[in-house]
Design an enzyme around this catalytic site. Sequence first.
Site, PDB file in Angstrom:
ATOM      1  N   SER A 232       0.919  -1.236   0.123  1.00  0.00           N
ATOM      2  CA  SER A 232       0.049  -0.079   0.111  1.00  0.00           C
ATOM      3  C   SER A 232       0.937   1.232  -0.087  1.00  0.00           C
ATOM      4  CB  SER A 232      -0.709  -0.168   1.161  1.00  0.00           C
ATOM      5  OG  SER A 232      -1.431   1.265   1.313  1.00  0.00           O
TER       6      SER A 232
ATOM      7  N   TYR B  59      -1.605  -0.561  10.575  1.00  0.00           N
ATOM      8  CA  TYR B  59      -1.672  -0.902   9.169  1.00  0.00           C
ATOM      9  C   TYR B  59      -0.240  -0.591   8.552  1.00  0.00           C
ATOM     10  CZ  TYR B  59      -3.733  -1.278   4.470  1.00  0.00           C
ATOM     11  OH  TYR B  59      -3.962  -1.449   3.176  1.00  0.00           O
TER      12      TYR B  59
HETATM   13  P1  NDP Z   1     -11.425  -6.096  -0.092  1.00  0.00           P
HETATM   14  O1  NDP Z   1     -11.921  -6.213   1.337  1.00  0.00           O
HETATM   15  O2  NDP Z   1     -12.161  -5.946  -1.018  1.00  0.00           O
HETATM   16  O3  NDP Z   1     -10.479  -7.562  -0.089  1.00  0.00           O
HETATM   17  C1  NDP Z   1      -9.730  -8.216   0.988  1.00  0.00           C
HETATM   18  C2  NDP Z   1      -9.629  -9.734   0.615  1.00  0.00           C
HETATM   19  O4  NDP Z   1      -8.796 -10.371   1.513  1.00  0.00           O
HETATM   20  C3  NDP Z   1     -10.971 -10.520   0.306  1.00  0.00           C
HETATM   21  O5  NDP Z   1     -10.924 -11.196  -0.421  1.00  0.00           O
HETATM   22  C4  NDP Z   1     -11.008 -11.242   1.746  1.00  0.00           C
HETATM   23  O6  NDP Z   1     -11.691 -12.555   1.365  1.00  0.00           O
HETATM   24  C5  NDP Z   1      -9.536 -11.619   1.928  1.00  0.00           C
HETATM   25  N1  NDP Z   1      -9.363 -11.833   3.762  1.00  0.00           N
HETATM   26  C6  NDP Z   1      -9.446 -10.919   4.532  1.00  0.00           C
HETATM   27  N2  NDP Z   1      -9.306 -11.619   5.460  1.00  0.00           N
HETATM   28  C7  NDP Z   1      -8.755 -13.082   5.265  1.00  0.00           C
HETATM   29  C8  NDP Z   1      -8.388 -14.167   5.880  1.00  0.00           C
HETATM   30  N3  NDP Z   1      -8.514 -14.022   7.083  1.00  0.00           N
HETATM   31  N4  NDP Z   1      -7.942 -15.185   5.199  1.00  0.00           N
HETATM   32  C9  NDP Z   1      -8.046 -15.244   3.804  1.00  0.00           C
HETATM   33  N5  NDP Z   1      -8.673 -14.165   3.125  1.00  0.00           N
HETATM   34  C10 NDP Z   1      -8.854 -13.109   3.912  1.00  0.00           C
HETATM   35  O7  NDP Z   1     -10.117  -5.248  -0.120  1.00  0.00           O
HETATM   36  P2  NDP Z   1      -8.997  -4.894  -1.340  1.00  0.00           P
HETATM   37  O8  NDP Z   1      -9.248  -5.690  -2.431  1.00  0.00           O
HETATM   38  O9  NDP Z   1      -8.957  -3.489  -1.315  1.00  0.00           O
HETATM   39  O10 NDP Z   1      -7.616  -5.539  -0.655  1.00  0.00           O
HETATM   40  C11 NDP Z   1      -6.808  -6.278  -1.021  1.00  0.00           C
HETATM   41  C12 NDP Z   1      -5.349  -5.699  -0.677  1.00  0.00           C
HETATM   42  O11 NDP Z   1      -5.215  -4.517  -1.159  1.00  0.00           O
HETATM   43  C13 NDP Z   1      -5.108  -5.666   0.910  1.00  0.00           C
HETATM   44  O12 NDP Z   1      -3.876  -6.425   1.235  1.00  0.00           O
HETATM   45  C14 NDP Z   1      -5.215  -4.233   0.980  1.00  0.00           C
HETATM   46  O13 NDP Z   1      -4.355  -3.722   2.118  1.00  0.00           O
HETATM   47  C15 NDP Z   1      -4.521  -3.853  -0.275  1.00  0.00           C
HETATM   48  N6  NDP Z   1      -4.573  -2.402  -0.521  1.00  0.00           N
HETATM   49  C16 NDP Z   1      -5.976  -1.953  -0.577  1.00  0.00           C
HETATM   50  C17 NDP Z   1      -6.314  -0.522  -0.917  1.00  0.00           C
HETATM   51  C18 NDP Z   1      -7.732  -0.075  -1.184  1.00  0.00           C
HETATM   52  O14 NDP Z   1      -7.547   1.410  -1.323  1.00  0.00           O
HETATM   53  N7  NDP Z   1      -8.520  -0.857  -1.623  1.00  0.00           N
HETATM   54  C19 NDP Z   1      -5.121   0.354  -1.008  1.00  0.00           C
HETATM   55  C20 NDP Z   1      -3.889  -0.169  -0.753  1.00  0.00           C
HETATM   56  C21 NDP Z   1      -3.786  -1.442  -0.413  1.00  0.00           C
HETATM   57  P3  NDP Z   1     -12.689 -13.122   2.631  1.00  0.00           P
HETATM   58  O15 NDP Z   1     -13.417 -12.214   3.445  1.00  0.00           O
HETATM   59  O16 NDP Z   1     -13.815 -13.850   1.716  1.00  0.00           O
HETATM   60  O17 NDP Z   1     -11.703 -14.107   3.247  1.00  0.00           O
END
Ligand code: NDP
Length: 250
Positions: free
Chosen positions: A146, A159
């Site tokens: 990020s 974070y």
């Molecule tokens: P989402 O919340 O849409 O996606 C997060 C994903 O992580 C989901 O598919 C969720 O699946 C999975 N997840 C969460 N906890 C677990 C767990 N315990 N085990 C397995 N899977 C897990 O957010 P984003 O797509 O935005 O996030 C993706 C990445 O991008 C993250 O690492 C985030 O920090 C990073 N990011 C996002 C930004 C943004 O503005 N959106 C900016 C910078 C970085 P499920 O709940 O089905 O397990």
Amino acid sequence: MAGRLDGTVALVTGASSGIGEATAVALAAEGARLVLVARRRDRLEALASRIGGDAVVIEADVTDAAQAQAAVAQAVEVAGRLDIVINNAGVMLLGPAEEAPYEEWERMVAVNVTGVLATTYAALPHLLSAAETAERRVADVVTISSTAGRIARAGSGVYNLTKFGVGAFSEALRQEVTKRHVRVGLVEPGATVSELRDHLRAPIRDAQAERFRTMEPLEATDIAEAVVYMVTRDRRQAVNEMLIRPTEQE
Ligand code: NDP
């Protein structure tokens, strides 16, 4: 039409929404066989049908190292190999340290750090083997960090810690395995439309929503394109880091 990733197997954690889902779609469009990992099986099944072909669905909670490692083992068992790992699963539970439920800190460390470590640890022998023996002769680990992995801000301390942490781990690991053609890269998105902010406590979620109203955020597909760019380079070229912000993000 031949895809640039034909014959490869790519595992994406957190493939059930947002950036992970978009990345899985984009990698599949390049010909990779996808292994979709997250907790929400129904979402993964729906994505697998959308992608078509022989995508593999694995329900796993990556905060449990045993489950993350078993997911990698199952992927290799079913698909026979592993060429690309996208460490994408993550949570962002913002808010001042003073009033934060400690459980939120633990959850961020568990998903954003333990999840990345356990998945990478289990995948590494398979990636080294793919880089040595497969036709492509290169393998990839891309971790979705990020802008918070580059700049710390008030209200984002834990974070920041997790994202700075995976950045440090990636760079050290890169130095260890790059000569054997396992590329270790980081993609650092700025504000991107996804479900990430749905998990915030109400006042913080409102502040974030306001922030989104003042700029045009990135789409998850923008980040997916960056990942595809990284993993489709010729084996002589390793793109180690990509920082992508909305143009209007300060
Ligand atoms: P989402 O919340 O849409 O996606 C997060 C994903 O992580 C989901 O598919 C969720 O699946 C999975 N997840 C969460 N906890 C677990 C767990 N315990 N085990 C397995 N899977 C897990 O957010 P984003 O797509 O935005 O996030 C993706 C990445 O991008 C993250 O690492 C985030 O920090 C990073 N990011 C996002 C930004 C943004 O503005 N959106 C900016 C910078 C970085 P499920 O709940 O089905 O397990």
